[in-house]
Design an enzyme around this catalytic site. Sequence first.
Site, PDB file in Angstrom:
ATOM      1  N   GLU A  72      39.680  41.329  35.452  1.00  0.00           N
ATOM      2  CA  GLU A  72      40.110  42.274  36.484  1.00  0.00           C
ATOM      3  C   GLU A  72      41.047  41.628  37.497  1.00  0.00           C
ATOM      4  OE1 GLU A  72      38.111  45.398  39.690  1.00  0.00           O
ATOM      5  OE2 GLU A  72      36.853  43.985  38.585  1.00  0.00           O
ATOM      6  N   CYS A  76      33.841  36.950  44.261  1.00  0.00           N
ATOM      7  CA  CYS A  76      34.408  35.674  44.677  1.00  0.00           C
ATOM      8  C   CYS A  76      34.225  35.431  46.168  1.00  0.00           C
ATOM      9  CB  CYS A  76      35.883  35.586  44.301  1.00  0.00           C
ATOM     10  SG  CYS A  76      36.926  36.834  45.092  1.00  0.00           S
ATOM     11  N   ASN A  77      33.981  36.479  46.926  1.00  0.00           N
ATOM     12  CA  ASN A  77      33.880  36.331  48.378  1.00  0.00           C
ATOM     13  C   ASN A  77      32.502  36.625  48.951  1.00  0.00           C
ATOM     14  OD1 ASN A  77      36.580  35.567  49.006  1.00  0.00           O
ATOM     15  ND2 ASN A  77      37.218  37.659  48.555  1.00  0.00           N
ATOM     16  N   GLN A  95      38.403  47.003  45.221  1.00  0.00           N
ATOM     17  CA  GLN A  95      37.643  46.371  44.147  1.00  0.00           C
ATOM     18  C   GLN A  95      36.144  46.428  44.383  1.00  0.00           C
ATOM     19  OE1 GLN A  95      40.080  42.585  44.034  1.00  0.00           O
ATOM     20  NE2 GLN A  95      39.247  42.596  41.985  1.00  0.00           N
ATOM     21  N   GLY A 124      42.830  38.837  37.146  1.00  0.00           N
ATOM     22  CA  GLY A 124      44.071  38.457  36.483  1.00  0.00           C
ATOM     23  C   GLY A 124      44.991  39.642  36.280  1.00  0.00           C
ATOM     24  N   ALA A 164      42.442  37.077  31.715  1.00  0.00           N
ATOM     25  CA  ALA A 164      42.820  38.474  31.472  1.00  0.00           C
ATOM     26  C   ALA A 164      41.771  39.447  31.991  1.00  0.00           C
ATOM     27  CB  ALA A 164      43.049  38.697  29.976  1.00  0.00           C
TER      28      ALA A 164
END
Length: 432
Positions: free
Chosen positions: A189, A50-51, A114, A191, A187
């Site tokens: 990682e 996401c980054n 992560q 979440g 549902a």
Amino acid sequence: MYYCISFTHKNTDIALREKLSFSNEAKKSEFLKIISTHENIEECLVISTCNRVEIVAFVKMACAEFIVKSLALLCDVDKDILLEKADIFEDSGAIHHLFSVASSLDSLVVGETQIAGQLKDAFAFAVKNNFCGVHLSRAVHSAFKCAAKVRNETQISKNPISVASVAVAKAKELADLAQKKAVVIGAGEMGELAAKHLIAAGAKVIILNRDLQKAKDLCERLGVLSEYDSLENLKKYLNQYEFFFSATNAPNAIITNSLIEELPYKRYFFDIAVPRDIDINENENISVFAVDDLENVVQKNLALREQEARMAYGIIGRETSEFFRYLNDLALMPIIKAIRLQAKEYADKQLEIALKKGYLKKSDKEEARKLIHQVFKAFLHTPTVNLKHLQGKMQSDTVINAMRYVFDLQNNLEGLNQYKCEFDMENNDEIY
């Protein structure tokens, strides 16, 4: 040389990162197939979160324009904008950057863990699909070792933080979460991380997901403070509770104005997905926080970890230098072996000529062979010792290239493959 083209929260906004994200393996495979056709690109992999989007490659020479153009065409983005935004790293800079990424020094939230799993997945995908060979395998394996050293020798990953935990921390600033119910959409990682942090804060969670079995499995892992339902009932939950954390892999927004009813109390929406899940209007009772909005909380954590980060960068610098010493060692030993092998071949050839021309009796062949071999071993002893002393020194590259030229050695020296990468290419589940 090692090569890296980087798009992160540091040089792009979330809208651009959404367009660049590789939300499925088919898109990632298509991109890697395209760039791997270039004559200068030998190996490549893509890290997409996401980054960040990181293209890591081993190349014969720089080819940023081709890679960026391919990415721009695939993602329908202006090539010139990408070239302007991209951070490009070469050789030692690329390795230092890769080690920093793996060690979570380059993350939005420094110290979150992560990224190690995300790098592992990116690497496994590249190996499985034959985009990654020995060069990137060595680099990634060393990146994992560097990350482990950073974790073990600093406090940077103690009480690990992720974007999901930052979102929950922001929610805790807005209200006491104890005994409240929060809705987690997705549902996966991210979440699951959000749900765990919410439960740790005293909240009860409701998991909404398209795949009910996956939501049920997550609730079983979370325990009694959780329940689940189908994403089809999203509208009902949006207009019943106060806190929402959305982290799906949907290609488009799933929470839109058409689903939102006016209510007399405040609701807080945390969009921790890329591409964004939430596209609604804010007002006095509706607040939306996207990934980039979490920067303030992130900065607080960065300040607390500044000293640990300095220590970590010291480790990364040393590990980068050690990696290139390691590569030099790998290059020197085959040179030594090849020179000795070449000397042996020439000696044997000249011995056979001497026998054919009658310069030697056949009965003297073995004694002559031993004598010749002793002579060239004695002659090569000092050069061999001096080459070994060069291991890990800056001038070794120059000497290696000179030796290849002087002795007419091939680029792919016989014996190089004996230096096995620590990553087992046949068992790519044993990466980390």
